[in-house]
Design a protein around this motif. Structure first.
Motif, mmCIF file in Angstrom:
data_model
loop_
_atom_site.group_PDB
_atom_site.id
_atom_site.type_symbol
_atom_site.label_atom_id
_atom_site.label_comp_id
_atom_site.label_asym_id
_atom_site.label_seq_id
_atom_site.Cartn_x
_atom_site.Cartn_y
_atom_site.Cartn_z
ATOM 1 N N HIS A 1 0.857 -1.188 0.000
ATOM 2 C CA HIS A 1 0.000 0.000 0.000
ATOM 3 C C HIS A 1 0.887 1.229 0.000
ATOM 4 O O HIS A 1 1.809 1.330 0.795
ATOM 5 C CB HIS A 1 -0.914 0.023 1.235
ATOM 6 N N PHE A 2 0.613 2.156 -0.921
ATOM 7 C CA PHE A 2 1.383 3.405 -0.961
ATOM 8 C C PHE A 2 0.580 4.504 -0.283
ATOM 9 O O PHE A 2 -0.570 4.729 -0.657
ATOM 10 C CB PHE A 2 1.658 3.833 -2.402
ATOM 11 N N PRO A 3 1.183 5.200 0.690
ATOM 12 C CA PRO A 3 0.458 6.302 1.312
ATOM 13 C C PRO A 3 0.335 7.472 0.337
ATOM 14 O O PRO A 3 1.214 7.690 -0.496
ATOM 15 C CB PRO A 3 1.327 6.682 2.507
ATOM 16 N N GLU B 1 -4.583 5.842 0.845
ATOM 17 C CA GLU B 1 -3.528 4.974 0.338
ATOM 18 C C GLU B 1 -3.955 4.284 -0.947
ATOM 19 O O GLU B 1 -5.140 4.021 -1.161
ATOM 20 C CB GLU B 1 -3.099 3.954 1.390
ATOM 21 N N VAL B 2 -2.943 4.051 -1.798
ATOM 22 C CA VAL B 2 -3.173 3.277 -3.008
ATOM 23 C C VAL B 2 -2.900 1.825 -2.676
ATOM 24 O O VAL B 2 -1.774 1.471 -2.322
ATOM 25 C CB VAL B 2 -2.223 3.734 -4.140
ATOM 26 N N LYS B 3 -3.933 0.997 -2.782
ATOM 27 C CA LYS B 3 -3.736 -0.423 -2.478
ATOM 28 C C LYS B 3 -3.261 -1.122 -3.741
ATOM 29 O O LYS B 3 -4.018 -1.841 -4.389
ATOM 30 C CB LYS B 3 -5.032 -1.018 -1.936
ATOM 31 N N GLY C 1 -2.788 -8.430 -16.691
ATOM 32 C CA GLY C 1 -3.816 -7.549 -16.136
ATOM 33 C C GLY C 1 -3.593 -6.156 -16.698
ATOM 34 O O GLY C 1 -2.521 -5.844 -17.207
ATOM 35 N N GLU C 2 -4.625 -5.320 -16.608
ATOM 36 C CA GLU C 2 -4.533 -4.000 -17.219
ATOM 37 C C GLU C 2 -3.589 -3.086 -16.442
ATOM 38 O O GLU C 2 -3.285 -3.340 -15.281
ATOM 39 C CB GLU C 2 -5.931 -3.392 -17.304
ATOM 40 N N SER C 3 -3.145 -2.014 -17.081
ATOM 41 C CA SER C 3 -2.159 -1.161 -16.439
ATOM 42 C C SER C 3 -2.715 -0.616 -15.135
ATOM 43 O O SER C 3 -3.892 -0.286 -15.032
ATOM 44 C CB SER C 3 -1.735 -0.032 -17.377
ATOM 45 N N GLY C 4 -1.848 -0.596 -14.142
ATOM 46 C CA GLY C 4 -2.247 -0.113 -12.830
ATOM 47 C C GLY C 4 -2.790 -1.188 -11.909
ATOM 48 O O GLY C 4 -3.158 -0.895 -10.777
ATOM 49 N N CYS C 5 -2.844 -2.449 -12.365
ATOM 50 C CA CYS C 5 -3.437 -3.491 -11.519
ATOM 51 C C CYS C 5 -2.452 -4.028 -10.492
ATOM 52 O O CYS C 5 -2.840 -4.803 -9.620
ATOM 53 C CB CYS C 5 -4.004 -4.619 -12.359
ATOM 54 N N GLY C 6 -1.172 -3.638 -10.586
ATOM 55 C CA GLY C 6 -0.221 -4.025 -9.544
ATOM 56 C C GLY C 6 0.822 -5.051 -9.959
ATOM 57 O O GLY C 6 1.527 -5.595 -9.115
ATOM 58 N N LYS C 7 0.975 -5.292 -11.269
ATOM 59 C CA LYS C 7 1.934 -6.296 -11.729
ATOM 60 C C LYS C 7 3.368 -5.890 -11.387
ATOM 61 O O LYS C 7 4.118 -6.660 -10.784
ATOM 62 C CB LYS C 7 1.815 -6.486 -13.250
ATOM 63 N N THR C 8 3.733 -4.682 -11.791
ATOM 64 C CA THR C 8 5.096 -4.213 -11.554
ATOM 65 C C THR C 8 5.393 -4.142 -10.061
ATOM 66 O O THR C 8 6.467 -4.554 -9.615
ATOM 67 C CB THR C 8 5.296 -2.822 -12.201
ATOM 68 N N THR C 9 4.431 -3.657 -9.292
ATOM 69 C CA THR C 9 4.635 -3.539 -7.850
ATOM 70 C C THR C 9 4.868 -4.916 -7.228
ATOM 71 O O THR C 9 5.735 -5.078 -6.369
ATOM 72 C CB THR C 9 3.416 -2.843 -7.206
ATOM 73 N N THR C 10 4.120 -5.918 -7.682
ATOM 74 C CA THR C 10 4.332 -7.284 -7.195
ATOM 75 C C THR C 10 5.766 -7.731 -7.472
ATOM 76 O O THR C 10 6.447 -8.262 -6.592
ATOM 77 C CB THR C 10 3.345 -8.257 -7.882
ATOM 78 N N SER D 1 -10.575 3.617 -9.435
ATOM 79 C CA SER D 1 -9.269 4.028 -8.929
ATOM 80 C C SER D 1 -8.865 3.146 -7.756
ATOM 81 O O SER D 1 -9.699 2.811 -6.913
ATOM 82 C CB SER D 1 -9.353 5.479 -8.475
ATOM 83 N N PRO D 2 -7.576 2.770 -7.679
ATOM 84 C CA PRO D 2 -7.139 1.958 -6.536
ATOM 85 C C PRO D 2 -7.184 2.752 -5.229
ATOM 86 O O PRO D 2 -6.972 2.189 -4.162
ATOM 87 C CB PRO D 2 -5.705 1.568 -6.905
ATOM 88 N N LEU D 3 -7.473 4.049 -5.314
ATOM 89 C CA LEU D 3 -7.624 4.868 -4.104
ATOM 90 C C LEU D 3 -8.916 4.555 -3.374
ATOM 91 O O LEU D 3 -8.991 4.642 -2.162
ATOM 92 C CB LEU D 3 -7.628 6.350 -4.482
HETATM 93 N N1 LIG Z 1 5.657 4.578 -5.843
HETATM 94 C C1 LIG Z 1 4.332 4.668 -5.929
HETATM 95 N N2 LIG Z 1 3.623 5.555 -5.191
HETATM 96 C C2 LIG Z 1 2.279 5.620 -5.277
HETATM 97 N N3 LIG Z 1 1.530 4.847 -6.089
HETATM 98 C C3 LIG Z 1 2.174 3.945 -6.854
HETATM 99 C C4 LIG Z 1 3.598 3.803 -6.823
HETATM 100 N N4 LIG Z 1 3.943 2.831 -7.705
HETATM 101 C C5 LIG Z 1 2.800 2.383 -8.255
HETATM 102 N N5 LIG Z 1 1.738 3.054 -7.748
HETATM 103 C C6 LIG Z 1 0.324 2.827 -8.057
HETATM 104 O O1 LIG Z 1 0.053 1.477 -7.769
HETATM 105 C C7 LIG Z 1 -0.830 0.911 -8.724
HETATM 106 C C8 LIG Z 1 -0.184 -0.303 -9.365
HETATM 107 O O2 LIG Z 1 0.876 0.113 -10.185
HETATM 108 P P1 LIG Z 1 1.809 -0.901 -11.005
HETATM 109 O O3 LIG Z 1 2.268 -1.987 -10.114
HETATM 110 O O4 LIG Z 1 2.851 -0.110 -11.693
HETATM 111 O O5 LIG Z 1 0.773 -1.499 -12.059
HETATM 112 P P2 LIG Z 1 1.042 -2.312 -13.398
HETATM 113 O O6 LIG Z 1 2.491 -2.706 -13.463
HETATM 114 O O7 LIG Z 1 0.122 -3.482 -13.322
HETATM 115 O O8 LIG Z 1 0.664 -1.399 -14.516
HETATM 116 C C9 LIG Z 1 -1.150 2.027 -9.701
HETATM 117 O O9 LIG Z 1 -2.342 2.633 -9.305
HETATM 118 C C10 LIG Z 1 0.011 2.974 -9.538
HETATM 119 O O10 LIG Z 1 -0.375 4.287 -9.861
#
Ligand SMILES: Nc1ncnc2c1ncn2[C@@H]1O[C@H](COP(=O)(O)OP(=O)(O)O)[C@@H](O)[C@H]1O
Ligand SMILES: Nc1ncnc2c1ncn2[C@@H]1O[C@H](COP(=O)(O)OP(=O)(O)O)[C@@H](O)[C@H]1O
Ligand SMILES: [Mg+2]
Ligand SMILES: [Mg+2]
Lengths: 332, 341
Positions: B24-26, B38-40, B59-68, B296-298
């Motif tokens: 979760h990003f604050p 927070e962005v979950k 999954g579509e952009s913003g779904c959390g793939k990169t963050t995972t 929105s993930p918000l």
């Molecule tokens: N450093 C960050 N601070 C705040 N929000 C973030 C940060 N990195 C990613 N996000 C948010 O987290 C969500 C998932 O992002 P991301 O993992 O990049 O998705 P994906 O790779 O599936 O496109 C998005 O809503 C993105 O805007």
């Protein structure tokens, strides 16, 4: 070049658009010819740098000069050569008859005005109708392109819209001009697949409904072409290598480049995890194009003549054109 | 042969396992940067990577793939859950509570390849220096000569030449730069490679080259890939299994063939039916048009994150996040409605 009796909507002949880059001439578009018929979705497909965008900007006469210049050819739209028009006459065509959708809608939407204001101004300029009526029409257009709460969203600024919604707003703007030709340059490349499907269905649906409207759809994605276009031109190295109706292009491609591209696509009907056939090498730089066939150095069917002499784009079968020595009678 | 390979993977051991991972990003706002929400980005995700497999994460952009993916190597801070990694050096460990310096020895076992071959390589370094850098960090005892030989060997492995070590990134095409990124990732002999959209920025004729290369290297070095991409056709081709995310949650996971041909989750169905096919005779009468766009993930919807766009949603979907249910054949789905029959 066209088999139909009816004169095509757009006839591009031997178009040449060159750029001066670091003292060298980049032949971005080098002798491009094709027709777009009335009521047709025509695809222009090719890898990055092949000259697709320069072709579309040339049609609209939006090539930045310098460094670019249309140095030759003609572009007849309903019989008028666009290259002969004055700047003012061309602006009228752009505002009325031909409109364009870009990949990045932020370049076309002004961030300091609301979506509604921009739509209303466009509609008023085009139809001359009053403010109230134009606002009514604007709301109608926005809801037509699938924006919920359209009337309320008219007061939003572009940054308050998501990428998909901005793209819809731009389509609404382009369509509110009721153009005869809609040029869409990678309109869905920046969008997710589910949004891409919505937007393509929307554009093709609206194109079908609007009598007489044609579309030039530019994309690097062959699957998008297969789903939306009736005919397609394949570009490589600033030249069209093949023009064909879409079904024979996919089933029996004539040019080795088209064949290679199609084979290299991952496809659900193909055995998974099996090696993909590839096109060897890399796309040559526009400044270092080989003198003969532009594709020769990557071509599995290359022979000595290909390096020496550039093939012409010739009609091989009715309605199917190809630029390859393989199909010369005296050739292979 | 394909099927036996897939069955083998089912039997092979778990290399990494996410258990209820949360990132979760604050969100801060105002002059005093008060925390306003927070962005979950990743919101309770559980799945495992098996040794030697390619797991496609879509999954579509913003779904959390990169963050995972980034959570594994601590490019982002996990805020909950576990990431269990079966390390060669340290045995089975949870990566989440470890500090960055504690993670360091493990980092040689896990490497990442990035999407953008233009921005992910330092333009001021020669390609040789770029590939040698992880060796300097993880194998500081290695002599200069040995390192140079290793770099040349790596460059050849990815289809470049040893002489190209002296060149700079701007002298390479996009596809060649991605090869350099792959060589750098392989330098420390990793077991797990997180590949984040590795071919998305490449031209069609170059994509296939890089996909083949990644498969060859996987076979040669026994690599495990977490292959993140939004292009389902590419993922379907390269993956043994596919995991589908939506708004920070896992919706469905299963063998690529099963998931692509017989998806069960309504979101997976919509996603797959939206992929255009390179076949003009095949139309998609079955296309499921999703209305609107992801929320929105918000402010995620309660319960199932997908319910606001789901054609099959029922009132009960708003109550709690659906658990992953077993659909047989190594296939799990987070949708009790579709699993009811
Ligand atoms: N450093 C960050 N601070 C705040 N929000 C973030 C940060 N990195 C990613 N996000 C948010 O987290 C969500 C998932 O992002 P991301 O993992 O990049 O998705 P994906 O790779 O599936 O496109 C998005 O809503 C993105 O805007
Ligand atoms: N403003 C410009 N200045 C210099 N070169 C340009 C300019 N615009 C385009 N080009 C060159 O023209 C060629 C074709 O570009 P473009 O039509 O944008 O390709 P595509 O749209 O097919 O990716 C490229 O090599 C590009 O570098
Ligand atoms: Mg372009
Ligand atoms: Mg990402």
């Amino acid at each position: 070049m066209d088999m139909d009796d009816q004169r095509p909507l757009l006839e591009v002949r031997d178009l040449r658009t060159y750029f001066q880059v670091e003292g060298q001439t980049a032949k971005a578009v080098d002798g491009v010819s094709f027709d777009i018929r009335e009521n047709e979705v025509f695809g222009l497909v090719g890898e990055s740098g092949s000259g697709k965008s320069v072709t579309s900007l040339s049609i609209l006469r939006l090539i930045p000069n310098p460094p670019g210049e249309i140095v030759g050819g003609s572009i007849h739209f309903r019989g008028t050569n666009l290259l002969d028009l004055s700047w003012d006459e061309m602006r009228k065509i752009r505002g009325n008859r031909i409109s364009m959708i870009f990949q990045e809608p932020m370049t076309a939407l002004n961030p300091v005005f609301t979506i509604g204001f921009q739509l209303v101004e466009t509609i008023r300029l085009h139809t001359g109708c009053g403010k109230e009526e134009a606002r009514e029409k604007a709301a109608e257009m926005l809801s037509l392109v699938g924006i919920p709460d359209a009337r309320k969203r008219l007061d939003d600024y572009p940054h308050q819209f998501s990428g998909g919604m901005r793209q819809r707003a731009m389509i609404a703007m382009a369509l509110s001009l009721q153009p005869n030709l809609l040029i869409a340059d990678e309109p869905t490349t920046a969008l997710d697949v589910t949004i891409q499907a919505q937007i393509l269905d929307l554009m093709v649906g609206l194109q079908k409904e609007t009598d007489g409207a044609s579309m030039l759809l530019i994309t690097h994605d062959l699957a998008v072409v297969a789903e939306t276009c009736q005919r397609v031109a394949v570009m490589y190295g600033g030249k069209i290598q093949e023009i064909s109706p879409v079904i024979p292009l996919f089933e029996e491609p004539l040019h080795p480049y088209t064949k290679g591209l199609l084979l290299s696509l991952p496809h659900p009907d193909r055995e998974r995890r099996k090696r993909l056939p590839t096109i060897p090498g890399i796309v040559p730089s526009i400044l270092h194009m080989p003198p003969g066939c532009k594709f020769a150095e990557r071509c599995p069917d290359r022979w000595e003549r290909c390096d020496r002499e550039e093939p012409e784009l010739r009609e091989i079968q009715p309605g199917r054109f190809c630029r390859c020595h393989l199909h010369d009678e005296e050739g292979a | 042969m394909e099927t036996t390979m897939d069955t083998d993977k089912t039997l092979s051991k778990t290399l990494l396992e996410f258990q209820e991972l949360k990132v979760h990003f604050p969100i801060h706002a105002g002059v005093f940067l008060r925390r306003v929400g927070e962005v979950k980005a990743v919101d309770g995700v559980s799945f495992a990577l098996r040794e030697g497999e390619t797991l496609g994460l879509v999954g579509e952009s913003g779904c959390g793939k990169t963050t995972t993916g980034k959570a594994i190597i601590r490019l982002v801070e996990p805020t909950g859950g576990k990431i269990l990694f079966d390390s060669e050096k340290m045995g089975k460990v949870d990566l989440c509570p470890m500090t960055r310096s504690e993670l360091r020895p493990i980092r040689s076992e896990i490497q990442m390849i990035f999407q953008d071959p233009y921005s992910s390589l330092n333009p001021r370094w020669s390609v040789g220096d770029i590939v040698a850098e992880p060796l300097k960090v993880h194998e500081p005892g290695m002599g200069h000569k040995e390192r140079e030989e290793r770099v040349a060997w790596l460059l050849e492995k990815v289809g470049l030449t040893g002489e190209q070590a002296h060149r700079y990134p701007h002298e390479f095409s996009g596809g060649q730069r991605q090869r350099v990124g792959i060589a750098r990732a392989l330098a420390t002999r990793p077991r797990l490679v997180i590949a984040d959209e590795p071919v998305s920025a490449l031209d069609v004729s170059i994509q296939a080259q890089v996909i083949n290369l990644m498969q060859d290297l996987q076979e040669e070095f026994g690599l495990t890939y977490l292959f993140i991409a939004h292009d389902l056709s590419v993922v379907e081709h390269i993956s043994h299994r596919i995991a589908v995310m939506y708004l920070g949650n896992l919706m469905e996971i299963g063998p690529a063939e099963v998931l692509y041909r017989n998806p069960i989750h309504p979101y997976t169905k919509a996603l797959i039916s939206a992929v255009p096919l390179p076949d003009p005779r095949k139309t998609r009468p079955d296309r499921i048009q999703l209305q609107g766009e992801p929320p929105s993930p918000l402010n995620k919807p309660s319960g199932c994150a997908f319910r606001t766009r789901c054609p099959y949603a029922e009132p009960s979907c708003a109550e709690e996040r659906p658990p992953l249910l077993d659909a047989g054949s190594d296939h799990q789905v987070a949708c009790p409605i579709m699993m009811r029959e």
